[in-house]
Design a protein around this motif. Structure first.
Motif, PDB file in Angstrom:
ATOM      1  N   PRO A   1       0.801  -1.240   0.000  1.00 41.53           N
ATOM      2  CA  PRO A   1       0.000   0.000   0.000  1.00 41.53           C
ATOM      3  C   PRO A   1       0.828   1.282   0.000  1.00 41.53           C
ATOM      4  N   GLU A   2       2.080   1.210   0.457  1.00 44.10           N
ATOM      5  CA  GLU A   2       2.930   2.406   0.455  1.00 44.10           C
ATOM      6  C   GLU A   2       3.215   2.896  -0.964  1.00 44.10           C
ATOM      7  N   LEU A   3       2.940   2.059  -1.954  1.00 47.11           N
ATOM      8  CA  LEU A   3       3.155   2.442  -3.355  1.00 47.11           C
ATOM      9  C   LEU A   3       1.990   3.241  -3.935  1.00 47.11           C
ATOM     10  N   LEU A   4       0.890   3.309  -3.207  1.00 45.79           N
ATOM     11  CA  LEU A   4      -0.297   4.008  -3.708  1.00 45.79           C
ATOM     12  C   LEU A   4      -0.147   5.508  -3.497  1.00 45.79           C
ATOM     13  N   ASN A   5       0.632   6.138  -4.361  1.00 49.65           N
ATOM     14  CA  ASN A   5       0.810   7.589  -4.288  1.00 49.65           C
ATOM     15  C   ASN A   5       1.161   8.125  -5.676  1.00 49.65           C
ATOM     16  N   GLU A   6       1.009   9.416  -5.832  1.00 48.49           N
ATOM     17  CA  GLU A   6       1.202  10.048  -7.143  1.00 48.49           C
ATOM     18  C   GLU A   6       2.607   9.867  -7.692  1.00 48.49           C
ATOM     19  N   GLU A   7       3.608   9.874  -6.823  1.00 46.33           N
ATOM     20  CA  GLU A   7       4.987   9.707  -7.296  1.00 46.33           C
ATOM     21  C   GLU A   7       5.158   8.355  -7.993  1.00 46.33           C
ATOM     22  N   ILE A   8       4.648   7.294  -7.379  1.00 44.82           N
ATOM     23  CA  ILE A   8       4.762   5.959  -7.972  1.00 44.82           C
ATOM     24  C   ILE A   8       3.856   5.850  -9.198  1.00 44.82           C
ATOM     25  N   PHE A   9       2.654   6.416  -9.118  1.00 46.95           N
ATOM     26  CA  PHE A   9       1.768   6.379 -10.294  1.00 46.95           C
ATOM     27  C   PHE A   9       2.457   7.009 -11.502  1.00 46.95           C
ATOM     28  N   SER A  10       3.213   8.090 -11.290  1.00 47.43           N
ATOM     29  CA  SER A  10       3.888   8.760 -12.415  1.00 47.43           C
ATOM     30  C   SER A  10       4.988   7.890 -13.013  1.00 47.43           C
ATOM     31  N   ARG A  11       5.475   6.916 -12.249  1.00 45.25           N
ATOM     32  CA  ARG A  11       6.506   5.996 -12.741  1.00 45.25           C
ATOM     33  C   ARG A  11       5.895   4.835 -13.529  1.00 45.25           C
ATOM     34  N   SER A  12       4.591   4.679 -13.436  1.00 43.56           N
ATOM     35  CA  SER A  12       3.901   3.570 -14.116  1.00 43.56           C
ATOM     36  C   SER A  12       3.657   3.937 -15.573  1.00 43.56           C
ATOM     37  N   VAL A  13       4.727   3.973 -16.316  1.00 44.92           N
ATOM     38  CA  VAL A  13       4.691   4.379 -17.721  1.00 44.92           C
ATOM     39  C   VAL A  13       4.027   3.289 -18.546  1.00 44.92           C
ATOM     40  N   TRP A  14       3.116   3.686 -19.443  1.00 42.12           N
ATOM     41  CA  TRP A  14       2.547   2.723 -20.375  1.00 42.12           C
ATOM     42  C   TRP A  14       3.068   3.016 -21.768  1.00 42.12           C
ATOM     43  N   GLN A  15       2.855   2.089 -22.678  1.00 44.11           N
ATOM     44  CA  GLN A  15       3.373   2.173 -24.045  1.00 44.11           C
ATOM     45  C   GLN A  15       4.890   2.360 -24.031  1.00 44.11           C
ATOM     46  N   VAL A  16       5.558   1.607 -23.150  1.00 43.19           N
ATOM     47  CA  VAL A  16       7.013   1.717 -22.994  1.00 43.19           C
ATOM     48  C   VAL A  16       7.706   1.280 -24.288  1.00 43.19           C
ATOM     49  N   ALA A  17       8.632   2.117 -24.747  1.00 43.21           N
ATOM     50  CA  ALA A  17       9.411   1.827 -25.949  1.00 43.21           C
ATOM     51  C   ALA A  17      10.880   1.591 -25.626  1.00 43.21           C
ATOM     52  N   ARG A  18      11.387   2.331 -24.618  1.00 43.33           N
ATOM     53  CA  ARG A  18      12.804   2.195 -24.307  1.00 43.33           C
ATOM     54  C   ARG A  18      13.090   2.538 -22.852  1.00 43.33           C
ATOM     55  N   ILE A  19      14.226   2.038 -22.408  1.00 46.03           N
ATOM     56  CA  ILE A  19      14.721   2.311 -21.061  1.00 46.03           C
ATOM     57  C   ILE A  19      16.172   2.752 -21.210  1.00 46.03           C
ATOM     58  N   VAL A  20      16.502   3.869 -20.590  1.00 46.66           N
ATOM     59  CA  VAL A  20      17.887   4.351 -20.566  1.00 46.66           C
ATOM     60  C   VAL A  20      18.381   4.169 -19.135  1.00 46.66           C
ATOM     61  N   VAL A  21      19.391   3.341 -18.971  1.00 45.86           N
ATOM     62  CA  VAL A  21      19.944   3.069 -17.649  1.00 45.86           C
ATOM     63  C   VAL A  21      21.032   4.099 -17.368  1.00 45.86           C
ATOM     64  N   GLU A  22      20.874   4.818 -16.274  1.00 47.05           N
ATOM     65  CA  GLU A  22      21.788   5.922 -15.930  1.00 47.05           C
ATOM     66  C   GLU A  22      22.530   5.602 -14.645  1.00 47.05           C
TER      67      GLU A  22
END
Length: 156
Positions: A135-156
């Protein structure tokens, strides 16, 4: 096809045979196309899969999502970094700390309720956190990380 096991610790990515669904770039130690790791559907399907049944702000009621674990994708690409910049087809991007995929069973969902996610359904890949389990994941910060239609990931 996809991944060849060299030893329990090392894998080599072969070039994708089908259409590329995901490109992982940046700090990648196992590239298969130039300095990037490209994955087609078959390659993603052979990675460690996980299923999460959870409520999300984007679906009504409980939804069963399945797909490869985020940490399995990073491992297959030999990626090491602090953050992943996850970029969608429409160029929306969010930064996800690598610690999220290490601590939680975050998946790149390829299916919802047993159906392949199409672009119109937030697919082909959708970052899903185990919201109901943590339940600690139920917040706007985590929701903004839930990207849909993912095409790429850049590892930094």
């Amino acid at each position: 096809m996809g991944i060849t096991l060299l030893s329990p610790q090392a894998i080599a990515l072969e070039a994708p045979e089908g259409p590329v669904m995901l490109v992982v770039s940046g700090k990648v130690g196992q590239p298969n196309v130039g300095d990037e790791a490209h994955f087609d559907r078959a390659m993603l399907e052979v990675l460690v899969q996980h299923e999460t049944t959870t409520r999300t702000p984007w679906y009504d009621g409980m939804t069963r999502f399945s797909g490869p674990l985020g940490r399995a994708i990073l491992e297959a690409a030999g990626a090491e970094g602090e953050n992943m910049r996850v970029v969608a087809l429409n160029e929306y991007a969010a930064t996800i700390p690598v610690s999220d995929v290490e601590q939680y069973d975050v998946i790149l969902a390829m299916q919802a309720n047993g159906k392949v996610l199409r672009v119109r359904d937030q697919g082909p890949l959708f970052v899903i956190y185990p919201f109901d389990k943590h339940p600690e994941l139920l917040n706007e910060e985590i929701f903004s990380r839930s990207v849909w239609q993912v095409a790429r990931i850049v590892v930094e």
